[in-house]
Scaffold this active site. Structure first.
Site, PDB file in Angstrom:
ATOM      1  N   GLY A  72       0.811  -1.216   0.000  1.00  0.00           N
ATOM      2  CA  GLY A  72       0.000   0.000   0.000  1.00  0.00           C
ATOM      3  C   GLY A  72       0.843   1.263   0.000  1.00  0.00           C
ATOM      4  O   GLY A  72       0.548   2.231  -0.708  1.00  0.00           O
ATOM      5  N   THR A  73       1.902   1.264   0.774  1.00  0.00           N
ATOM      6  CA  THR A  73       2.738   2.473   0.880  1.00  0.00           C
ATOM      7  C   THR A  73       3.358   2.824  -0.471  1.00  0.00           C
ATOM      8  O   THR A  73       3.310   3.986  -0.903  1.00  0.00           O
ATOM      9  CB  THR A  73       3.845   2.253   1.943  1.00  0.00           C
ATOM     10  OG1 THR A  73       3.207   1.916   3.176  1.00  0.00           O
ATOM     11  CG2 THR A  73       4.693   3.496   2.126  1.00  0.00           C
ATOM     12  N   GLY A 201      -1.765  -6.541  -0.071  1.00  0.00           N
ATOM     13  CA  GLY A 201      -2.047  -7.970   0.120  1.00  0.00           C
ATOM     14  C   GLY A 201      -2.345  -8.368   1.553  1.00  0.00           C
ATOM     15  O   GLY A 201      -3.273  -9.121   1.828  1.00  0.00           O
ATOM     16  N   CYS A 326       2.268   5.513  19.416  1.00  0.00           N
ATOM     17  CA  CYS A 326       3.173   5.769  20.536  1.00  0.00           C
ATOM     18  C   CYS A 326       4.495   6.287  19.977  1.00  0.00           C
ATOM     19  O   CYS A 326       5.199   5.564  19.297  1.00  0.00           O
ATOM     20  CB  CYS A 326       3.401   4.468  21.300  1.00  0.00           C
ATOM     21  SG  CYS A 326       4.326   4.686  22.805  1.00  0.00           S
TER      22      CYS A 326
HETATM   23  C1  LIG Z   1      -5.228   2.997   4.821  1.00  0.00           C
HETATM   24  C2  LIG Z   1      -3.860   2.407   4.677  1.00  0.00           C
HETATM   25  N1  LIG Z   1      -3.066   2.830   3.678  1.00  0.00           N
HETATM   26  C3  LIG Z   1      -1.854   2.325   3.486  1.00  0.00           C
HETATM   27  C4  LIG Z   1      -1.333   1.366   4.321  1.00  0.00           C
HETATM   28  C5  LIG Z   1       0.043   0.841   4.076  1.00  0.00           C
HETATM   29  O1  LIG Z   1      -0.006  -0.418   3.448  1.00  0.00           O
HETATM   30  P1  LIG Z   1       1.285  -1.385   3.464  1.00  0.00           P
HETATM   31  O2  LIG Z   1       1.449  -1.873   4.862  1.00  0.00           O
HETATM   32  O3  LIG Z   1       0.965  -2.474   2.496  1.00  0.00           O
HETATM   33  O4  LIG Z   1       2.447  -0.574   2.999  1.00  0.00           O
HETATM   34  C6  LIG Z   1      -2.108   0.912   5.396  1.00  0.00           C
HETATM   35  C7  LIG Z   1      -1.567  -0.083   6.351  1.00  0.00           C
HETATM   36  O5  LIG Z   1      -1.821  -0.022   7.539  1.00  0.00           O
HETATM   37  C8  LIG Z   1      -3.415   1.436   5.574  1.00  0.00           C
HETATM   38  O6  LIG Z   1      -4.212   1.037   6.580  1.00  0.00           O
END
Ligand SMILES: Cc1ncc(COP(=O)(O)O)c(C=O)c1O
Length: 400
Positions: A72-73, A201, A326
């Site tokens: 996601g990042t 994933g 935290c």
């Molecule tokens: C809304 C949202 N965006 C992005 C991410 C990041 O995803 P990843 O852990 O696959 O990099 C997360 C993970 O917690 C998330 O909840």
């Protein structure tokens, strides 16, 4: 004592069927998907099949609209940086104050280094976007709007399709971080105004370190990672084939489980909330009552520290998480709850329970058994509670 996992918005257990699908791609089918020989071809075919599984989950028009990423990042970063590079005459970004750090920290960095002006749009008490402020921020200067489909802390769902249409009126690209929404709520991108979408994933019972970015056909895309011609030259680097196969399988399974999420999982979540509100005085359910992920419950317990609750829950074999991060030993309240202007007394006491298809009714029973006593005991030790108890006539605030 069976350990109970209620932190599925942090990560999920990999489905055994996902592991089974992945295993042959470590040993038997180890070829490089880009190789011209038969070892490569069979892997290439499997990688394409996984792309089609993701296409199905997202209701996308074409499988080549899906680019595999490391999660996601990376997808979030790739979307925003691509939009800035593709439209050099547009130097503004519109996002919200409640996004995940994958978006927020990048936007803050872009602003600090003078590469873009960023509009961080606020939210109301239930975490819904300030639409007037959003409209006011939109202009022909905006390269990209990035708004999350569903919030990871509260589960609040933005009216994403309408927000995307407003962005289109100004010619801005629209990206949504759907990391929490994918697999929990139906998605159909074929006829939508959404240009880009991120997913991950490990939030949908797939492996960690793999994700995808959907880029609508026709949208100009500039790669974040340059290298070979993998992913149609949109993301360099040899594909992480086993993880891709796992992600595809996870997407297929998630699609089949959406009805369960919307039905049985929602009922478990609602039962927990109802019981907690009945048995524990002075708690607030954070988030939108109606437009909310079916698996997420964020409950703030006034006059208690969430970390203390979590510690005691953990001793009772229940894993949940706090709505706050935290940082360096000092308890920083969650940026999401702060943006929602949750009352000060509740800001430090938020606990997020996030369910998945793995949870059963007994899990809820265990929390209901343990939680009221934990909160009561902690409040007894709190000087703030002693003062507050005098003033408060036991009125429970539900969906403040
Ligand atoms: C809304 C949202 N965006 C992005 C991410 C990041 O995803 P990843 O852990 O696959 O990099 C997360 C993970 O917690 C998330 O909840």
């Amino acid at each position: 004592m069976k350990a109970i996992y209620l932190d599925n918005n942090a990560t999920t257990r990999v489905d055994p069927a996902v592991v089974e699908a992945m295993l042959p791609f470590f040993t038997e089918h180890f070829g490089n998907a880009s190789s011209a020989h038969s070892f490569g071809a069979e892997v290439g075919t499997a990688v394409k099949a996984a792309r089609q599984q993701l296409q199905q989950l997202l209701g996308a028009a074409h499988d080549h609209e899906i680019i595999y990423t490391s999660g996601g990042t990376e997808s979030d970063n790739a979307a925003i940086l691509s939009a800035l590079e593709a439209a050099p005459d547009r130097r503004e970004i519109v996002t919200s104050k409640v996004e995940h750090p994958a978006i927020l920290s990048l936007c803050e960095h872009l602003e600090k280094t003078g590469r873009a002006k960023v509009h961080f749009i606020g939210v109301d008490k239930v975490g819904q976007l300030d639409i007037e402020a959003y409209r006011a921020a939109l202009s022909e200067k905006v390269a990209i709007v990035s708004l999350m489909w569903a919030n990871n802390e509260t589960g609040t769902i933005f009216p994403i399709e309408g927000l995307a249409e407003l962005a289109k009126e100004h010619g801005a690209l629209f990206h949504t971080d759907a990391v929490q929404a994918a697999g929990k709520t139906p998605i159909s991108l074929k006829d939508s105004a959404i240009d880009m979408l991120s997913l991950s994933g490990h939030k949908l019972h797939g492996p960690k370190g793999i994700g995808a970015l959907y880029v609508k056909k026709g949208v100009r895309f500039k790669p974040l990672i340059r290298g070979g011609h993998q992913e149609r030259a949109r993301r360099g680097g040899t594909e992480n084939v086993p993880a891709i196969i796992g992600l595809g399988k996870a997407a297929e399974l998630a699609l089949g489980h959406i009805a369960d999420e919307q039905g049985r999982v929602r009922e478990l979540r609602d039962r927990l909330e109802k019981a907690v509100l009945q048995r524990v005085p002075n708690c607030i359910v954070n988030g939108d009552r109606h437009d909310r992920l079916p698996n997420t419950s964020n409950i703030a317990f006034e006059y208690v520290e969430s970390e203390a609750i979590l510690l005691h829950l953990d001793r009772n074999g229940v894993a949940a998480s706090s709505g706050s991060a935290c940082t360096s030993g000092s308890m920083e309240p969650s940026h999401v709850l702060k943006a929602m202007e949750i009352p000060e007394a509740a800001l430090h006491g938020a606990v997020r329970f996030s369910f998945s298809r793995d949870n059963v009714a007994e899990d809820v029973d265990r929390v209901i058994e343990a939680l009221p006593g934990i909160v009561e005991k902690l409040r007894e030790m709190s000087p703030f509670w002693a003062d507050a108890e005098k003033k408060i006539n036991d009125s429970k605030t539900v969906f403040a």
